[in-house]
Design an enzyme around this catalytic site. Structure first.
Site, PDB file in Angstrom:
ATOM      1  N   ASP A 155       1.576  -1.310   0.065  1.00  0.00           N
ATOM      2  CA  ASP A 155       0.216  -0.126  -0.002  1.00  0.00           C
ATOM      3  C   ASP A 155       1.076   1.094   0.726  1.00  0.00           C
ATOM      4  O   ASP A 155       0.415   2.623  -0.828  1.00  0.00           O
ATOM      5  CB  ASP A 155      -1.066  -0.046   1.651  1.00  0.00           C
ATOM      6  CG  ASP A 155      -1.416  -0.809   1.109  1.00  0.00           C
ATOM      7  OD1 ASP A 155      -1.654  -1.372  -0.007  1.00  0.00           O
ATOM      8  OD2 ASP A 155      -2.315  -1.518   2.374  1.00  0.00           O
TER       9      ASP A 155
ATOM     10  N   TYR B 233       2.328   2.190  -3.063  1.00  0.00           N
ATOM     11  CA  TYR B 233       1.293   2.600  -4.275  1.00  0.00           C
ATOM     12  C   TYR B 233       0.691   3.914  -4.198  1.00  0.00           C
ATOM     13  O   TYR B 233       0.739   5.011  -4.493  1.00  0.00           O
ATOM     14  CB  TYR B 233      -0.915   1.517  -3.782  1.00  0.00           C
ATOM     15  CG  TYR B 233      -1.206   1.791  -4.750  1.00  0.00           C
ATOM     16  CD1 TYR B 233      -1.868   1.384  -6.217  1.00  0.00           C
ATOM     17  CD2 TYR B 233      -1.780   2.725  -4.381  1.00  0.00           C
ATOM     18  CE1 TYR B 233      -2.721   1.884  -6.596  1.00  0.00           C
ATOM     19  CE2 TYR B 233      -3.761   3.182  -4.849  1.00  0.00           C
ATOM     20  CZ  TYR B 233      -3.825   3.048  -6.019  1.00  0.00           C
ATOM     21  OH  TYR B 233      -4.555   3.576  -7.111  1.00  0.00           O
TER      22      TYR B 233
ATOM     23  N   SER C 173     -36.233  -7.208 -14.535  1.00  0.00           N
ATOM     24  CA  SER C 173     -35.939  -7.683 -13.067  1.00  0.00           C
ATOM     25  C   SER C 173     -35.565  -9.424 -13.466  1.00  0.00           C
ATOM     26  O   SER C 173     -36.584  -9.292 -14.872  1.00  0.00           O
ATOM     27  CB  SER C 173     -37.030  -6.929 -12.385  1.00  0.00           C
ATOM     28  OG  SER C 173     -37.992  -7.255 -13.250  1.00  0.00           O
TER      29      SER C 173
ATOM     30  N   GLU D  68     -24.401 -18.227  -9.941  1.00  0.00           N
ATOM     31  CA  GLU D  68     -24.215 -16.536  -8.846  1.00  0.00           C
ATOM     32  C   GLU D  68     -24.626 -15.994  -8.545  1.00  0.00           C
ATOM     33  O   GLU D  68     -25.887 -16.175  -7.651  1.00  0.00           O
ATOM     34  CB  GLU D  68     -23.152 -15.909 -10.225  1.00  0.00           C
ATOM     35  CG  GLU D  68     -24.469 -15.268 -11.287  1.00  0.00           C
ATOM     36  CD  GLU D  68     -24.070 -13.974 -12.226  1.00  0.00           C
ATOM     37  OE1 GLU D  68     -24.528 -13.110 -11.978  1.00  0.00           O
ATOM     38  OE2 GLU D  68     -23.484 -14.908 -12.950  1.00  0.00           O
TER      39      GLU D  68
ATOM     40  N   LYS E   3     -26.514 -13.702  -5.739  1.00  0.00           N
ATOM     41  CA  LYS E   3     -27.229 -12.231  -5.747  1.00  0.00           C
ATOM     42  C   LYS E   3     -27.280 -11.665  -4.787  1.00  0.00           C
ATOM     43  O   LYS E   3     -27.545 -12.045  -3.935  1.00  0.00           O
ATOM     44  CB  LYS E   3     -29.243 -12.748  -5.700  1.00  0.00           C
ATOM     45  CG  LYS E   3     -29.797 -11.369  -6.079  1.00  0.00           C
ATOM     46  CD  LYS E   3     -31.336 -12.090  -6.080  1.00  0.00           C
ATOM     47  CE  LYS E   3     -32.314 -10.836  -7.234  1.00  0.00           C
ATOM     48  NZ  LYS E   3     -32.002  -9.501  -6.376  1.00  0.00           N
TER      49      LYS E   3
ATOM     50  N   GLU F  39     -23.604  -4.426  -9.950  1.00  0.00           N
ATOM     51  CA  GLU F  39     -24.576  -4.113  -8.504  1.00  0.00           C
ATOM     52  C   GLU F  39     -23.678  -3.277  -7.706  1.00  0.00           C
ATOM     53  O   GLU F  39     -22.204  -3.775  -7.520  1.00  0.00           O
ATOM     54  CB  GLU F  39     -25.111  -5.923  -8.209  1.00  0.00           C
ATOM     55  CG  GLU F  39     -26.035  -5.569  -6.897  1.00  0.00           C
ATOM     56  CD  GLU F  39     -27.058  -5.586  -7.677  1.00  0.00           C
ATOM     57  OE1 GLU F  39     -27.069  -5.427  -9.138  1.00  0.00           O
ATOM     58  OE2 GLU F  39     -28.520  -4.884  -7.232  1.00  0.00           O
TER      59      GLU F  39
ATOM     60  N   CYS G 283     -28.115   2.327  38.274  1.00  0.00           N
ATOM     61  CA  CYS G 283     -27.446   2.856  39.051  1.00  0.00           C
ATOM     62  C   CYS G 283     -27.682   3.943  39.551  1.00  0.00           C
ATOM     63  O   CYS G 283     -27.258   4.594  40.729  1.00  0.00           O
ATOM     64  CB  CYS G 283     -25.710   2.578  39.140  1.00  0.00           C
ATOM     65  SG  CYS G 283     -25.453   4.284  37.714  1.00  0.00           S
TER      66      CYS G 283
HETATM   67  S1  IVH Z   1     -28.738 -10.577 -13.923  1.00  0.00           S
HETATM   68  C1  IVH Z   1     -32.469  -9.346 -16.283  1.00  0.00           C
HETATM   69  N1  IVH Z   1     -27.289 -11.175 -11.558  1.00  0.00           N
HETATM   70  O1  IVH Z   1     -31.551  -8.268  -9.274  1.00  0.00           O
HETATM   71  C2  IVH Z   1     -31.375  -9.835 -15.873  1.00  0.00           C
HETATM   72  N2  IVH Z   1     -28.915  -9.635 -11.358  1.00  0.00           N
HETATM   73  O2  IVH Z   1     -34.555  -8.590 -10.041  1.00  0.00           O
HETATM   74  C3  IVH Z   1     -30.708  -8.496 -15.290  1.00  0.00           C
HETATM   75  N3  IVH Z   1     -28.910  -8.591  -8.752  1.00  0.00           N
HETATM   76  O3  IVH Z   1     -31.952  -5.786 -11.021  1.00  0.00           O
HETATM   77  C4  IVH Z   1     -30.167  -8.608 -13.333  1.00  0.00           C
HETATM   78  N4  IVH Z   1     -27.211  -9.711  -8.111  1.00  0.00           N
HETATM   79  O4  IVH Z   1     -29.955  -5.906  -9.510  1.00  0.00           O
HETATM   80  C5  IVH Z   1     -28.138 -10.158 -12.202  1.00  0.00           C
HETATM   81  N5  IVH Z   1     -25.896 -11.947 -10.046  1.00  0.00           N
HETATM   82  C6  IVH Z   1     -26.758 -10.701 -10.581  1.00  0.00           C
HETATM   83  C7  IVH Z   1     -27.685  -9.961  -9.528  1.00  0.00           C
HETATM   84  C8  IVH Z   1     -28.326  -9.063 -10.301  1.00  0.00           C
HETATM   85  C9  IVH Z   1     -28.033  -8.468  -7.733  1.00  0.00           C
HETATM   86  C10 IVH Z   1     -29.887  -7.575  -8.337  1.00  0.00           C
HETATM   87  C11 IVH Z   1     -30.254  -6.571  -9.724  1.00  0.00           C
HETATM   88  C12 IVH Z   1     -31.382  -6.589 -10.730  1.00  0.00           C
HETATM   89  C13 IVH Z   1     -32.199  -7.170  -9.857  1.00  0.00           C
HETATM   90  C14 IVH Z   1     -33.267  -7.886 -10.536  1.00  0.00           C
END
Ligand code: IVH
Length: 666
Positions: free
Chosen positions: A34, A37, A83, A113, A115, A172, A409
């Site tokens: 560090d 850097y 979503s 992966e 979430k 994210e 107390c």
């Molecule tokens: S892919 C159409 N991958 O979940 C697919 N989303 O409800 C687009 N999220 O708005 C999302 N981890 O903010 C994807 N590994 C991940 C994620 C992820 C969190 C969130 C993302 C999205 C929401 C979808």
């Protein structure tokens, strides 16, 4: 340096720092310390400052946050940010998997992966340079948060190599749990409202109009998808994740290729079991069909893709009733409201109590006794009350009354400026006693040898100690009644306690555990006041004259001294024979200044008066306040006043700082 080589050095440093950022954030394999850097970074900053014509908006130095904005501009996403649909159980997921198989046949791969529980953003890179970053917003249009996103260390301002001409990368934004806790701690200290969870903290930080604040928040970005892309083609999600890394973008490392239902179920279980120990919050896994061709075949339904699904973990939130609020006194005297709940199961654990942090948070939640509340568990820590369901109110709910006195107390409670916490001011408050005693007995305080944590717990459990001073009432017979204590070890302990009575004022003041009075302040107080009685009589004004004691420390000392229970306890300690001395401190008769009395006046060139006094005492000399016939030396600095005149009249020898130092060095 000739101009052309300065330019080269700037560009070289920019590249070098980018490389280190890449190794650190994307590969997680830094190759320099560090310090090194920071040195490179400083050099670049300086060179850019003195040669603004070569400073680039894409330089890694531009991550500190620019000018504050008035408001955020709107950004339309070129492709909507969709979503995900959620499933919560194995049965629900099995149905999704069957649908995939029905469309794609038996052989297809899925990428699993985590979430992330964060905030979705889109970053647009044009010709490799970060052009715009925006929040998801309603999926069609978001807010332009480019300036804030630029401050995120793991976000490159330009891509590395073989990148697409246009890249809209999605990911994210998160705040690591550790950074979230540190941020809330700091906010509690300065009396600012706390963030309920890392997600809210990340969202609040990225929507800051002042990028300098966002820059301090240690945000992170994990990339997990794309909008549009031109100039490079990828055929699968897996390939894309690998390419992200090549381009210098950070991805999570938990992803895995899965080809069967059972493999997916094991992945779900594996990630869920890691959930609490991960440095960031996740609330499930996301499963995505790997091949883009397969994705296309599955298509979309409403606002969600059919080729991806969020398989969420069991709810970590529960709804219950607030029966009562009790107030706990912590080890440091901080009084914390705790919610007593109707027991409820949350994520496999029965929750009966939840933390409320402090009065501000209770007010912010608008909480009343009898309310229906949402509680949330995160990790192994005590759950939080996160919200009140106001619709469930009957009108019979009762106001929460905050105590005016310590619940343990009955001493005074104070809330200091800039602090969200209320504290008990009594050093011997039973709720704080064990911790206070451990400090009192410790090596650098009263130095009671052998009286460690185990002994203190044992003595307290057996109700042999109610105050620090109770220590000096102990006798061998009483100690021997404790578990497995032989005659010899009991005697040893009693002897050590007795020995501690002879102590120095600085140790004694440190041992009392006065808030904000550490070893050094204790020493400066001892030096300044010279005796316990003078310290006890100290006026506000005099306290602020003590070196390094500013208004905050002096306020804490005053609060401490104005609590009658503390004064009584000090009296008791003295009555029991504790003798904190100072004047005779270090007067072993061996010091070079032994037997000599000094007075210090005026401003010395390098030492403060207190430091000079300490130096004299450390060498066996005595320091007094006024010049008399007994004074051997007057140490004189600039702007000396009446003391100098008096010394001259009495014929007292004078020294300057150099003279004093010479005297000491023999
Ligand atoms: S892919 C159409 N991958 O979940 C697919 N989303 O409800 C687009 N999220 O708005 C999302 N981890 O903010 C994807 N590994 C991940 C994620 C992820 C969190 C969130 C993302 C999205 C929401 C979808």
């Amino acid at each position: 340096m000739p101009p052309s080589s300065t330019k080269q050095r700037i560009e070289g440093l920019q590249k070098e720092i980018e490389e280190h950022d890449y190794r650190y954030y994307v590969l997680d394999k830094p190759i320099i310390s560090d310090e090194k850097y920071d040195k490179l970074f400083k050099e670049l900053q300086q060179l850019e400052e003195s040669n603004p014509q070569w400073a680039s908006p894409h330089s890694p130095t531009q991550k500190v946050g620019g000018k504050p904005l008035d408001k955020f501009k709107k950004v339309k996403h070129s492709r909507p940010m969709l979503s995900l649909q959620n499933v919560y159980t194995s049965e629900e997921f099995t149905q999704v998997f069957s649908r995939w198989r029905d469309t794609l046949g038996a052989s297809f791969a899925v990428v699993g992966e985590p979430k992330f529980d964060g905030l979705a953003v889109e970053l647009v890179y044009e010709n490799g340079f970060l052009a715009v970053a925006s929040t998801r917003g309603d999926g069609e249009t978001g807010e332009d948060v480019t300036e804030n996103v630029k401050t995120i260390k793991s976000v490159p301002l330009r891509l590395r190599e073989n990148f697409p001409k246009l890249l809209e990368v999605r990911g994210e934004i998160i705040l690591m749990k550790e950074d979230f806790e540190a941020l809330n701690k700091q906010r509690a200290k300065s009396g600012e409202p706390l963030f309920a969870n890392p997600r809210n903290a990340a969202a609040g930080s990225i929507r800051q109009l002042d990028p300098k604040i966002a820059a301090q928040r240690k945000l992170d970005l994990f990339c997990h998808g794309i909008g549009s892309m031109t100039g490079v083609t990828a055929t699968s999600h897996w390939e894309l994740l690998k390419l992200f890394n090549v381009w210098g973008l950070r991805t999570h490392t938990l992803y895995q290729s899965l080809t069967s239902l059972s493999a997916i179920e094991s992945f779900y279980k594996k990630v869920e079991s890691q959930r609490d120990s991960l440095p960031y919050e996740i609330d499930g896994i996301v499963l995505k069909i790997n091949s883009f061709k397969d994705q296309e075949e599955l298509g979309f339904v409403a606002r969600s893709p059919r080729w991806a699904i969020a398989y969420k973990f069991k709810a970590q939130e529960g709804i219950t009733e607030l029966h009562d609020v009790v107030f706990q006194v912590g080890r440091t005297g901080v009084i914390t409201p705790v919610a007593v709940l109707k027991p409820v199961w949350v994520g496999g654990v029965e929750v009966k109590r939840a933390g409320l942090h402090n009065e501000d948070q209770v007010r912010e939640l608008g909480l009343k006794i009898g309310d229906t509340v949402v509680v949330k568990r995160a990790g192994d820590v005590i759950p939080d009350v996160v919200s009140v369901i106001e619709d469930k109110r009957t009108g019979k709910e009762k106001k929460i009354v905050f105590p005016k006195h310590c619940p343990a107390c009955h001493s005074h409670i104070v809330r200091n400026e800039g602090e969200a916490a209320h504290r008990c001011t009594n050093m011997a408050c039973p709720a704080r006693l064990a911790e206070g005693l451990k400090h009192f007995c410790s090596k650098r305080a009263m130095n009671i040898e052998g009286l460690g944590d185990k002994w203190i717990d044992l003595l307290q459990e057996n109700k042999l100690i109610t105050h620090f001073s109770s220590l000096y009432d102990l006798d061998k017979e009483t100690v021997m009644t404790l578990e497995r204590q032989g005659d010899k070890s009991a005697q040893k302990l009693i002897d050590a306690i007795a020995r501690s009575k002879e102590t120095t004022l600085d140790r004694f003041l440190f041992a009392l555990g006065i808030p904000l009075v550490g070893e050094r302040t204790a020493e400066l107080l001892a030096t300044h006041f010279g005796s316990l009685s003078a310290f006890m009589k100290a006026s506000d004004e005099e306290l602020t004259h003590v070196e390094e004691v500013g208004p905050t420390v002096s306020l804490r000392i005053r609060q401490f001294l104005s609590e009658p229970k503390n004064r009584d306890e000090i009296d008791r300690l003295i009555k029991k024979g504790v003798q904190p001395h100072w004047e005779s401190h270090n007067q072993t008769g061996l010091g070079l200044l032994a037997g000599k009395t000094f007075v210090i006046t005026g401003t010395l060139p390098s030492l403060s008066r207190d430091e000079a006094a300490l130096l004299i005492r450390q060498n066996g000399g005595k320091v007094t306040n006024s010049v008399s016939k007994q004074t051997d030396f007057l140490v004189v600095g600039d702007d000396a006043g009446s003391k100098l005149q008096k010394a001259q009249a009495l014929g007292v020898a004078q020294l300057d700082e150099a003279g004093l130092k010479k005297l000491i060095s023999g």
